[in-house]
Design an enzyme around this catalytic site. Structure first.
Site, PDB file in Angstrom:
ATOM      1  N   CYS A   1       0.811  -1.226   0.000  1.00 39.27           N
ATOM      2  CA  CYS A   1       0.000   0.000   0.000  1.00 39.27           C
ATOM      3  C   CYS A   1       0.843   1.275   0.000  1.00 39.27           C
ATOM      4  CB  CYS A   1      -0.952   0.002   1.188  1.00 39.27           C
ATOM      5  SG  CYS A   1      -2.115  -1.360   1.107  1.00 39.27           S
TER       6      CYS A   1
ATOM      7  N   HIS B   1      -3.377   7.497   1.836  1.00 38.66           N
ATOM      8  CA  HIS B   1      -3.734   6.148   1.391  1.00 38.66           C
ATOM      9  C   HIS B   1      -5.130   5.847   1.911  1.00 38.66           C
ATOM     10  CE1 HIS B   1      -3.871   1.981   0.591  1.00 38.66           C
ATOM     11  NE2 HIS B   1      -3.698   1.607   1.843  1.00 38.66           N
TER      12      HIS B   1
ATOM     13  N   ASN C   1      -9.943  -0.106  -0.595  1.00 46.65           N
ATOM     14  CA  ASN C   1      -8.482   0.005  -0.539  1.00 46.65           C
ATOM     15  C   ASN C   1      -7.900  -0.579  -1.838  1.00 46.65           C
ATOM     16  OD1 ASN C   1      -5.752  -0.278  -0.058  1.00 46.65           O
ATOM     17  ND2 ASN C   1      -5.980  -1.100   2.000  1.00 46.65           N
TER      18      ASN C   1
HETATM   19  O1  UT7 Z   1      -3.698  -0.783   3.360  1.00 48.68           O
HETATM   20  C1  UT7 Z   1      -2.972  -1.615   4.181  1.00 48.68           C
HETATM   21  C2  UT7 Z   1      -3.175  -1.243   5.555  1.00 48.68           C
HETATM   22  N1  UT7 Z   1      -4.389  -1.833   6.047  1.00 48.68           N
HETATM   23  C3  UT7 Z   1      -5.097  -1.183   6.925  1.00 48.68           C
HETATM   24  O2  UT7 Z   1      -4.794  -0.059   7.236  1.00 48.68           O
HETATM   25  C4  UT7 Z   1      -6.216  -1.900   7.607  1.00 48.68           C
HETATM   26  C5  UT7 Z   1      -6.200  -1.554   9.071  1.00 48.68           C
HETATM   27  N2  UT7 Z   1      -7.248  -2.216   9.827  1.00 48.68           N
HETATM   28  C6  UT7 Z   1      -8.555  -1.892   9.720  1.00 48.68           C
HETATM   29  O3  UT7 Z   1      -8.924  -1.073   8.887  1.00 48.68           O
HETATM   30  C7  UT7 Z   1      -9.527  -2.506  10.686  1.00 48.68           C
HETATM   31  O4  UT7 Z   1      -8.822  -3.197  11.697  1.00 48.68           O
HETATM   32  C8  UT7 Z   1     -10.508  -3.505   9.990  1.00 48.68           C
HETATM   33  C9  UT7 Z   1     -11.504  -2.732   9.149  1.00 48.68           C
HETATM   34  C10 UT7 Z   1      -9.755  -4.503   9.173  1.00 48.68           C
HETATM   35  C11 UT7 Z   1     -11.330  -4.243  11.081  1.00 48.68           C
HETATM   36  O5  UT7 Z   1     -12.000  -3.335  11.912  1.00 48.68           O
HETATM   37  P1  UT7 Z   1     -11.917  -3.497  13.487  1.00 48.68           P
HETATM   38  O6  UT7 Z   1     -12.762  -2.442  14.076  1.00 48.68           O
HETATM   39  O7  UT7 Z   1     -10.467  -3.524  13.864  1.00 48.68           O
HETATM   40  O8  UT7 Z   1     -12.622  -4.900  13.707  1.00 48.68           O
HETATM   41  P2  UT7 Z   1     -12.014  -6.218  14.356  1.00 48.68           P
HETATM   42  O9  UT7 Z   1     -11.025  -6.863  13.459  1.00 48.68           O
HETATM   43  O10 UT7 Z   1     -11.612  -5.907  15.760  1.00 48.68           O
HETATM   44  O11 UT7 Z   1     -13.306  -7.137  14.392  1.00 48.68           O
HETATM   45  C12 UT7 Z   1     -14.443  -6.804  15.206  1.00 48.68           C
HETATM   46  C13 UT7 Z   1     -15.515  -7.851  15.005  1.00 48.68           C
HETATM   47  C14 UT7 Z   1     -14.989  -9.278  15.159  1.00 48.68           C
HETATM   48  O12 UT7 Z   1     -15.980 -10.021  15.800  1.00 48.68           O
HETATM   49  P3  UT7 Z   1     -15.891 -10.339  17.404  1.00 48.68           P
HETATM   50  O13 UT7 Z   1     -14.583 -11.071  17.578  1.00 48.68           O
HETATM   51  O14 UT7 Z   1     -15.899  -8.993  18.051  1.00 48.68           O
HETATM   52  O15 UT7 Z   1     -17.093 -11.161  17.650  1.00 48.68           O
HETATM   53  C15 UT7 Z   1     -14.848  -9.765  13.743  1.00 48.68           C
HETATM   54  O16 UT7 Z   1     -15.002 -11.166  13.624  1.00 48.68           O
HETATM   55  O17 UT7 Z   1     -16.052  -7.781  13.677  1.00 48.68           O
HETATM   56  C16 UT7 Z   1     -16.004  -9.066  13.063  1.00 48.68           C
HETATM   57  N3  UT7 Z   1     -15.803  -8.884  11.623  1.00 48.68           N
HETATM   58  C17 UT7 Z   1     -16.824  -8.691  10.778  1.00 48.68           C
HETATM   59  N4  UT7 Z   1     -18.156  -8.643  10.963  1.00 48.68           N
HETATM   60  C18 UT7 Z   1     -18.922  -8.403   9.890  1.00 48.68           C
HETATM   61  C19 UT7 Z   1     -14.642  -8.847  10.933  1.00 48.68           C
HETATM   62  N5  UT7 Z   1     -14.895  -8.613   9.627  1.00 48.68           N
HETATM   63  C20 UT7 Z   1     -16.245  -8.528   9.503  1.00 48.68           C
HETATM   64  C21 UT7 Z   1     -17.089  -8.298   8.422  1.00 48.68           C
HETATM   65  N6  UT7 Z   1     -18.417  -8.244   8.641  1.00 48.68           N
HETATM   66  N7  UT7 Z   1     -16.643  -8.103   7.157  1.00 48.68           N
END
Ligand code: UT7
Length: 324
Positions: free
Chosen positions: A114, A251, A281
């Site tokens: 990225c 980004h 992204n």
């Molecule tokens: O470009 C390269 C750099 N990449 C980035 O900058 C990405 C950085 N990270 C992020 O943008 C965020 O961490 C994400 C968008 C990937 C995830 O958001 P988050 O607020 O950190 O969510 P999380 O991973 O902590 O997940 C929260 C909950 C989990 O469920 P539990 O364990 O709380 O029950 C996940 O299983 O959301 C669940 N989850 C989803 N639910 C519905 C994860 N993906 C999904 C989904 N739909 N697509």
């Protein structure tokens, strides 16, 4: 007088096929609500079968050359940032070179995920500053749809396909922060973070292409801290402060990260270019796609100070300051 790279053209291309959150929710356990709230993404573009990274990059490159009023034969360098090349080799840049009809100079790829566009911009800028190139094309082009695990909801909802390009031309100028061109680039990496964001395949490891794997929370935790450091370095190197910035072109990974960066810089919302809602992204393509949109709709104007920043797999991260 110093030699500096002026941005004289930009172009972009998005595949025609739109995939909305609602469409994705039919195949994986997710919802429009979750995706919008956690990322700001509403939809993304997905390349058709047979539509390759080089096809996307070529279209963006042609538009950038048109705006710069240059022909392909005027170029002596193409640097293409991509983590989704058409083939393992040769470089996607050489395919674009051939399609453009550029027969001289050099064309090669840069791989920094990225942060790829910032890396490619830095490489081309340094070639120009050293007098090794006069007119360079810098492309960010990706087809991340091809390396996604479409059954993994934690990653497949986040990415999209697209391409953006800029033309850089070497000009002699006073060399202060008021003169137009690339003022500085700052690049960083820390390979200890491999496991937080990688593709589980490759020619030397598995002999397969593999799929993207990400510890989203871990990447998020590092993203803001790292990018703030890179921005601090850029401003300090040029004797500038956050209040000098006219436009943040970040980004586009997550709206929450973008908003956090803007808050740190004390920049109002209307000074930040956001495309993540429509593009998701697009990795190395995200910054030039956002930049071109804002140039085309005339938000970015001559004399504006533009700050670009990115963070991605590796980890890699970096910043670039450009006087338009
Ligand atoms: O470009 C390269 C750099 N990449 C980035 O900058 C990405 C950085 N990270 C992020 O943008 C965020 O961490 C994400 C968008 C990937 C995830 O958001 P988050 O607020 O950190 O969510 P999380 O991973 O902590 O997940 C929260 C909950 C989990 O469920 P539990 O364990 O709380 O029950 C996940 O299983 O959301 C669940 N989850 C989803 N639910 C519905 C994860 N993906 C999904 C989904 N739909 N697509």
């Amino acid at each position: 007088m110093v030699r500096r790279s002026q941005v004289t053209g930009c172009g972009s291309y998005l595949p025609a096929r739109v995939m909305t959150n609602a469409q994705l929710a039919k195949t994986v356990d997710t919802s429009d609500d979750w995706i919008r709230q956690r990322t700001g993404i509403r939809e993304r573009r997905v390349a058709e079968d047979g539509e390759l990274t080089s096809d996307l990059g070529l279209k963006a490159a042609r538009e950038a050359l048109d705006m710069a009023r240059l022909e392909a034969v005027d170029l002596d360098l193409i640097v293409c940032a991509t983590s989704t090349p058409d083939e393992t080799f040769p470089a996607t840049a050489t395919r674009i070179q051939a399609e453009l009809g550029m027969t001289g100079g050099a064309a090669f790829d840069v791989q920094a995920v990225c942060t790829g566009f910032i890396y490619a911009l830095a490489v081309a800028d340094n070639f120009i500053r050293l007098g090794q190139a006069r007119n360079a094309l810098v492309i960010g082009a990706e087809t991340f749809s091809r390396i996604l695990d479409w059954t993994d909801r934690s990653t497949c909802v986040l990415f999209g396909d697209g391409a953006g390009a800029v033309v850089l031309e070497g000009v002699d100028c006073a060399g202060n922060s008021e003169a137009s061109g690339v003022l500085s680039t700052h690049l960083y990496s820390d390979g200890r973070h491999h496991d937080a964001l990688y593709v589980d395949g490759g020619p030397s490891s598995t002999g397969t292409v593999g799929h993207l794997r990400m510890e989203g929370r871990e990447v998020f935790r590092h993203a803001v801290v790292r990018m703030v450091e890179a921005i601090g370095a850029a401003l300090e190197a040029n004797g500038l402060t956050p209040s000098d910035i006219d436009w943040l072109v970040p980004h586009q990974a997550n709206l929450r990260i973008i908003e956090a960066m803007a808050r740190r810089l004390n920049l109002p919302e209307d000074r930040v270019i956001v495309t993540v809602d429509r593009h998701a992204n697009t990795s190395a393509a995200s910054i030039p796609l956002a930049l071109c949109e804002a140039v085309r709709d005339q938000r970015i104007r001559s004399g504006d100070l533009i700050l670009m920043e990115a963070m991605g797999g590796g980890f890699t991260w970096g910043s670039a300051l450009v006087r338009w």
